[in-house]
Motif scaffolding. Sequence first.
Motif, PDB file in Angstrom:
ATOM      1  N   GLY A  19       0.930  -1.005   0.084  1.00 14.44           N
ATOM      2  CA  GLY A  19      -0.033   0.034  -0.013  1.00 14.44           C
ATOM      3  C   GLY A  19       0.759   1.351   0.045  1.00 14.44           C
ATOM      4  N   GLU A  20       2.148   1.030   0.146  1.00 16.89           N
ATOM      5  CA  GLU A  20       2.962   2.298   0.172  1.00 16.89           C
ATOM      6  C   GLU A  20       3.073   3.213  -1.184  1.00 16.89           C
ATOM      7  N   LEU A  21       3.204   2.250  -2.181  1.00 20.23           N
ATOM      8  CA  LEU A  21       3.001   3.045  -3.321  1.00 20.23           C
ATOM      9  C   LEU A  21       1.809   3.841  -3.710  1.00 20.23           C
ATOM     10  N   GLU A  22       0.743   3.153  -3.520  1.00 22.42           N
ATOM     11  CA  GLU A  22      -0.531   3.922  -3.747  1.00 22.42           C
ATOM     12  C   GLU A  22      -0.716   5.010  -2.844  1.00 22.42           C
ATOM     13  N   LEU A  29      -0.615  13.288  -6.075  1.00 17.35           N
ATOM     14  CA  LEU A  29      -1.752  13.897  -6.804  1.00 17.35           C
ATOM     15  C   LEU A  29      -2.430  15.023  -5.874  1.00 17.35           C
ATOM     16  N   TRP A  30      -2.258  14.912  -4.534  1.00 20.40           N
ATOM     17  CA  TRP A  30      -2.860  15.731  -3.498  1.00 20.40           C
ATOM     18  C   TRP A  30      -2.218  16.972  -3.509  1.00 20.40           C
ATOM     19  N   ALA A  31      -0.558  16.841  -3.777  1.00 20.41           N
ATOM     20  CA  ALA A  31       0.072  17.879  -3.511  1.00 20.41           C
ATOM     21  C   ALA A  31       0.221  18.814  -5.045  1.00 20.41           C
ATOM     22  N   ALA A  32      -0.371  18.296  -6.317  1.00 22.82           N
ATOM     23  CA  ALA A  32      -0.483  18.873  -7.131  1.00 22.82           C
ATOM     24  C   ALA A  32      -1.368  20.078  -7.614  1.00 22.82           C
ATOM     25  N   ASP A  33      -1.337  20.995  -8.374  1.00 23.25           N
ATOM     26  CA  ASP A  33      -2.426  21.904  -8.592  1.00 23.25           C
ATOM     27  C   ASP A  33      -3.509  21.474  -9.451  1.00 23.25           C
ATOM     28  N   GLY A  34      -3.313  20.413 -10.080  1.00 24.67           N
ATOM     29  CA  GLY A  34      -4.335  19.935 -10.948  1.00 24.67           C
ATOM     30  C   GLY A  34      -4.058  18.432 -11.275  1.00 24.67           C
ATOM     31  N   ALA A  35      -4.729  18.129 -12.269  1.00 23.11           N
ATOM     32  CA  ALA A  35      -4.786  16.652 -12.707  1.00 23.11           C
ATOM     33  C   ALA A  35      -3.168  16.275 -13.396  1.00 23.11           C
ATOM     34  N   LEU A  36      -2.614  15.336 -13.116  1.00 24.50           N
ATOM     35  CA  LEU A  36      -1.337  14.898 -13.537  1.00 24.50           C
ATOM     36  C   LEU A  36      -1.523  13.622 -14.419  1.00 24.50           C
ATOM     37  N   THR A  37      -0.686  13.606 -15.404  1.00 23.29           N
ATOM     38  CA  THR A  37      -0.437  12.462 -16.284  1.00 23.29           C
ATOM     39  C   THR A  37       0.449  11.262 -15.560  1.00 23.29           C
ATOM     40  N   ALA A  38       0.243  10.181 -15.930  1.00 26.17           N
ATOM     41  CA  ALA A  38       1.071   8.993 -15.317  1.00 26.17           C
ATOM     42  C   ALA A  38       2.713   9.502 -15.192  1.00 26.17           C
ATOM     43  N   ILE A  57      -0.541   1.429 -10.939  1.00 31.37           N
ATOM     44  CA  ILE A  57      -1.058   1.953  -9.687  1.00 31.37           C
ATOM     45  C   ILE A  57      -2.368   2.889  -9.957  1.00 31.37           C
ATOM     46  N   LEU A  58      -2.228   3.898 -10.843  1.00 27.84           N
ATOM     47  CA  LEU A  58      -3.326   4.859 -11.270  1.00 27.84           C
ATOM     48  C   LEU A  58      -4.297   4.174 -11.786  1.00 27.84           C
ATOM     49  N   SER A  59      -4.304   3.016 -12.550  1.00 27.54           N
ATOM     50  CA  SER A  59      -5.391   2.399 -12.928  1.00 27.54           C
ATOM     51  C   SER A  59      -5.992   1.491 -11.791  1.00 27.54           C
ATOM     52  N   ARG A  60      -5.351   0.786 -10.941  1.00 22.49           N
ATOM     53  CA  ARG A  60      -5.917   0.412  -9.696  1.00 22.49           C
ATOM     54  C   ARG A  60      -6.519   1.245  -8.766  1.00 22.49           C
ATOM     55  N   LEU A  61      -6.151   2.491  -8.528  1.00 20.41           N
ATOM     56  CA  LEU A  61      -6.705   3.571  -7.845  1.00 20.41           C
ATOM     57  C   LEU A  61      -8.061   3.975  -8.542  1.00 20.41           C
ATOM     58  N   TYR A  62      -7.970   4.322  -9.636  1.00 20.86           N
ATOM     59  CA  TYR A  62      -9.253   4.779 -10.612  1.00 20.86           C
ATOM     60  C   TYR A  62     -10.350   3.458 -10.411  1.00 20.86           C
ATOM     61  N   ASP A  63      -9.877   1.982 -10.545  1.00 20.58           N
ATOM     62  CA  ASP A  63     -10.890   1.222 -10.285  1.00 20.58           C
ATOM     63  C   ASP A  63     -11.203   1.138  -9.044  1.00 20.58           C
ATOM     64  N   LYS A  64     -10.751   1.477  -8.042  1.00 21.77           N
ATOM     65  CA  LYS A  64     -11.276   1.507  -6.544  1.00 21.77           C
ATOM     66  C   LYS A  64     -12.088   2.638  -6.509  1.00 21.77           C
ATOM     67  N   GLY A  65     -12.153   3.602  -7.279  1.00 26.07           N
ATOM     68  CA  GLY A  65     -13.036   4.757  -7.124  1.00 26.07           C
ATOM     69  C   GLY A  65     -12.250   6.091  -6.398  1.00 26.07           C
ATOM     70  N   MET A  66     -10.993   5.853  -6.127  1.00 23.57           N
ATOM     71  CA  MET A  66     -10.377   6.868  -5.475  1.00 23.57           C
ATOM     72  C   MET A  66      -9.618   7.799  -6.289  1.00 23.57           C
ATOM     73  N   LEU A  67      -9.594   7.734  -7.777  1.00 23.89           N
ATOM     74  CA  LEU A  67      -9.149   8.620  -8.690  1.00 23.89           C
ATOM     75  C   LEU A  67     -10.282   8.978  -9.780  1.00 23.89           C
ATOM     76  N   VAL A  68     -10.286  10.229 -10.124  1.00 24.97           N
ATOM     77  CA  VAL A  68     -11.217  10.493 -11.544  1.00 24.97           C
ATOM     78  C   VAL A  68      -9.925  10.657 -12.763  1.00 24.97           C
ATOM     79  N   ARG A  69     -10.495  10.508 -13.693  1.00 22.45           N
ATOM     80  CA  ARG A  69      -9.532  10.770 -14.814  1.00 22.45           C
ATOM     81  C   ARG A  69     -10.242  11.578 -16.234  1.00 22.45           C
TER      82      ARG A  69
END
Length: 141
Positions: A19-22, A29-38, A57-69
Motif C-alpha cells: 500500500g505504500e506506493l498507492e 496527486l494531492w500536492a499537485a495543482d491539478g490533474a497529472l499524467t502518469a 497503480i493509477l489504474s488500480r486507484l481509478y478502479d477503486k474509485g479513488m481517482l477520476v480521470r
Amino acid sequence: MDAQGGEDAHEASGRRARGELESDVLAALWAADGALTARQVRDSLPGDLAYTTVLTILSRLYDKGMLVRHREGRGYAYEPARDEASHTAHRMHSLLEGGSDREAVLARFVSELSAQDEQVLNQLLSGQAPRADDERSEGRP
C-alpha cells in the motif's frame, strides 16, 4: 527480514510495504495543482519507478474509485476523487466500522490524542469551529 514489512524489510528487499506506493501516488496527486499524467506522477515520486508500474497503480486507484480521470492526448490525466482530509476520514470510519467494540476503539483513540487534538475535537463536537491557531499543520507534533 522484518515479517511485518516495515522499514527494515523495505531497505533489505528494496520493495515498498504493501500500500505504500498507492499512498505515495495519492500524496503526489494531492500536492499537485491539478490533474497529472502518469509520467508527471512518476516524475514527482522518489526513486526510479517504471512508467508501467505507476500506470498500474493509477489504474488500480481509478478502479477503486479513488481517482477520476480525463483524456489528455493519447492517455489520461488523474486527480483524487476526494481531498486528503475526506480520504483520511473515510479510512478512519471504515476502520471503526470493522472493529468489534466500537466504544473501546473510540475510547482508545480519544485517550491517545494530544492535548491540542483533544481541544480541536472538543470544539468540533460542541459545534464551534476550531481557531486557526489551534489547528496543527499536518506532520507537526
